[in-house]
Scaffold this active site. Sequence first.
Site, PDB file in Angstrom:
ATOM      1  N   PHE B 129      -1.373 -12.758   6.745  1.00 30.10           N
ATOM      2  CA  PHE B 129      -0.774 -11.743   5.895  1.00 30.10           C
ATOM      3  C   PHE B 129      -0.028 -10.773   6.812  1.00 30.10           C
ATOM      4  O   PHE B 129      -0.543 -10.359   7.855  1.00 30.10           O
ATOM      5  CB  PHE B 129      -1.846 -11.013   5.084  1.00 30.10           C
ATOM      6  N   ASP B 201     -10.507 -10.898   9.466  1.00 30.89           N
ATOM      7  CA  ASP B 201     -10.030 -10.251   8.242  1.00 30.89           C
ATOM      8  C   ASP B 201     -10.637 -11.024   7.066  1.00 30.89           C
ATOM      9  O   ASP B 201     -10.385 -12.228   6.927  1.00 30.89           O
ATOM     10  CB  ASP B 201      -8.501 -10.291   8.213  1.00 30.89           C
ATOM     11  N   TYR B 226     -10.280  -4.335  -3.347  1.00 25.99           N
ATOM     12  CA  TYR B 226      -9.710  -4.474  -4.702  1.00 25.99           C
ATOM     13  C   TYR B 226      -9.392  -5.908  -5.096  1.00 25.99           C
ATOM     14  O   TYR B 226      -8.827  -6.122  -6.159  1.00 25.99           O
ATOM     15  CB  TYR B 226      -8.471  -3.595  -4.860  1.00 25.99           C
ATOM     16  N   LYS B 227      -9.734  -6.870  -4.252  1.00 24.58           N
ATOM     17  CA  LYS B 227      -9.502  -8.264  -4.628  1.00 24.58           C
ATOM     18  C   LYS B 227     -10.783  -8.792  -5.294  1.00 24.58           C
ATOM     19  O   LYS B 227     -11.120  -8.340  -6.380  1.00 24.58           O
ATOM     20  CB  LYS B 227      -9.078  -9.062  -3.407  1.00 24.58           C
ATOM     21  N   ARG B 373       0.168 -19.466  -6.683  1.00 20.78           N
ATOM     22  CA  ARG B 373      -1.146 -19.173  -6.125  1.00 20.78           C
ATOM     23  C   ARG B 373      -2.112 -18.813  -7.253  1.00 20.78           C
ATOM     24  O   ARG B 373      -1.868 -17.851  -7.991  1.00 20.78           O
ATOM     25  CB  ARG B 373      -1.027 -18.011  -5.133  1.00 20.78           C
TER      26      ARG B 373
END
Lengths: 414, 414
Positions: B129, B201, B226-227, B373
């Site tokens: 990312f 990560d 928040y995922k 995705r």
Amino acid sequence: MSQHADLAARAGDLDATSPLSGTRERFLVPEGVIYLDGNSLGALPAAVPDVVQDVVTRQWGQRLIRSWNEFDWWGAPERTGDRIGALVGAAPGQVVVTDSTSVNLFKVFVAAGRMRPGRPVVLTDGGSFPTDLHILSSVARLMDLEVVRVTHEQAAGAIAEHADRLACIAFSQVDYRSGELWDLPGLTRAAHDAGALACWDLCHSAGVHPVGLDEHGVDLAVGCGYKYLNGGPGAPAFLYVAARHQDAFDHPLTGWQGHAAPFAMSPDYAPAHGITRARVGTAPLLSLLGLEAALTAYDGLSMADVRAHSQSLTGFFLECLDGLGLDLPVVTPRDPERRGSQVSLRHPEAYAVVQALIARGVIGDFREPDVVRLGFAPLYLSHADVLASAQHLLEVLRDKEFERPEFAARAAVT
Amino acid sequence: MSQHADLAARAGDLDATSPLSGTRERFLVPEGVIYLDGNSLGALPAAVPDVVQDVVTRQWGQRLIRSWNEFDWWGAPERTGDRIGALVGAAPGQVVVTDSTSVNLFKVFVAAGRMRPGRPVVLTDGGSFPTDLHILSSVARLMDLEVVRVTHEQAAGAIAEHADRLACIAFSQVDYRSGELWDLPGLTRAAHDAGALACWDLCHSAGVHPVGLDEHGVDLAVGCGYKYLNGGPGAPAFLYVAARHQDAFDHPLTGWQGHAAPFAMSPDYAPAHGITRARVGTAPLLSLLGLEAALTAYDGLSMADVRAHSQSLTGFFLECLDGLGLDLPVVTPRDPERRGSQVSLRHPEAYAVVQALIARGVIGDFREPDVVRLGFAPLYLSHADVLASAQHLLEVLRDKEFERPEFAARAAVT
């Protein structure tokens, strides 16, 4: 007529003619509380609960990921930044709401160092709020800078002394402990005369003073969202980069939201145009959108009127101390032009005095080592509140209430 | 019996025997939505709205500054950190919730560099990312490090090659685009064999995979709130520092809340003991306490069961693709042991395909350049949802719905 009755009559007159009469209704201040700690955590604006509930249940809960576009969550940092900009004298496009004050200080100090290569000195105030000093020391260590600590009185002389070795000055506009207002226009001019940058911390002035960032040519500034701006506990902070410096604002927290094309997912960083480059990661939206709603409490007000009411409140408090015969040492300057929106007093038992006041519903705070700090948030306080709080203080001291054992024990957070 | 009926019967069986049956009721997922974007923004846990309203109206509104003690706001970063620690295999006292992932990456990389002086190389994944790559480049510039980008296949060889010049490896456990699960235990061991640190990560693994930070001896880690952890938009991130490294964790964001004695207001920084030193400024409490409430959705669940259900969902989705005759290229490994909690597919019109699915209530997301995705959040998705989403995808492709003009226009946030 008693001294108290005289003061009460005067409070009535002052409140009747204040340009801010009526703004208290924009807040949900609890019954029986006189809240003199808006410089630590501002009171709850009436607009906030419904907005936050809508953000949680409808925007997040129902619309889910689609809210990034449908409610323009993506634009909230700049949109809220412009609202704050209007309160601190910054034209649109120069303020973004992001991260905490500490994190923003880090960006500002590294960027300032890079904008003034070959100038190793940074001037600051040894009495600053600690986070400013800690972050500055950390940046100095990373970038091999020298931090010189000066007082307000020494500042102008120190700027001249270090002159072409000076990268920037880093001061707070209002001293968090004493409430003294520093000479932002004069010191900014002096820094510029030396070829240095002026970085200001507005934590204790944003929302109570017009500041005038653009007018005075300030280069970089940071400030807090949860004190006089009433954004709620830990509301994100703000960062100002004058338009003329934005292309050169080269800060080290190069997160994806500051990228020129965040959704292109490039492995290489290219900073966004404008103030957006100061963004880092995803903003805490419940807190950020709460702050945005809170700022509507300023709708239709002029910062000149806010400042006038603030000066009147603090001035009247000093008048009440004198009138009621309270002779505690006053730390805050008596000259209204040198005063922020607070009055700090010294007392050897300051912690217990504050606790005794809180038990009476007058909420102020204590600052080490011996300071009773009373903040006067102009949007929800009246001159009648000011007189009442002075009277409570008189009784706490006269009756030695602060000596009661229950007021001695320190809480975890003071 | 049709292929679809076979799959439906199998979905019914799988759902009836899943150890996670019933957890969907812990969420307020909108009617008519199959939400496959919990890896971008998790759904709203049912416990959150009341907690956030209480934080706003009673804690902030009524108790004001007193809530720092009365509701232990001060302890929320560590308290919530321990809750997350339990989900990623970290014993208490090693995880703190603070700042954004990007800001935490900055702390981790600077601290790692300082913990391995004289070792100038950092290994990372060129397909990470972007924020991970951007922040690492920024730290490399400040600390004169060299960033070497490798693939998963190259990683072990590169660790051996750089050996005693290697400061740390910096990888994501799950690739955000492909959904591939990296070999965290093996690469961590290899890094240690070289004398280097392992920084992971966990943005796309926390909450869906047991991780096992302590078990595998990971040194430093960060992740997103928040995922899959469902903390709400922009919920603060977390940071793990293994207990054995905490005394040496020397990060540059030395804010006052990481100080050993934050209320002593010392001008000089002294880091707090333990994970607290990773705190910086005041946390955004509406967002942080929302995350704390969200984590109760995991109460009583074992991460082994969560992982098993997740693998079953993604495996069943692949089975549905095959069974329904959908032959899009699958980017995600078919081996369940090499898969995170998502399935990514390639399609030349991926953006429009995603939009057409969203119009049918199947919310996934698009990632450049051609990836559909689909995230399978195990706590609120069933095998029946999985089959329904595959059927929708079949119809979108079969009827060429994605060619409709309304699905072509890109939104600001993709």
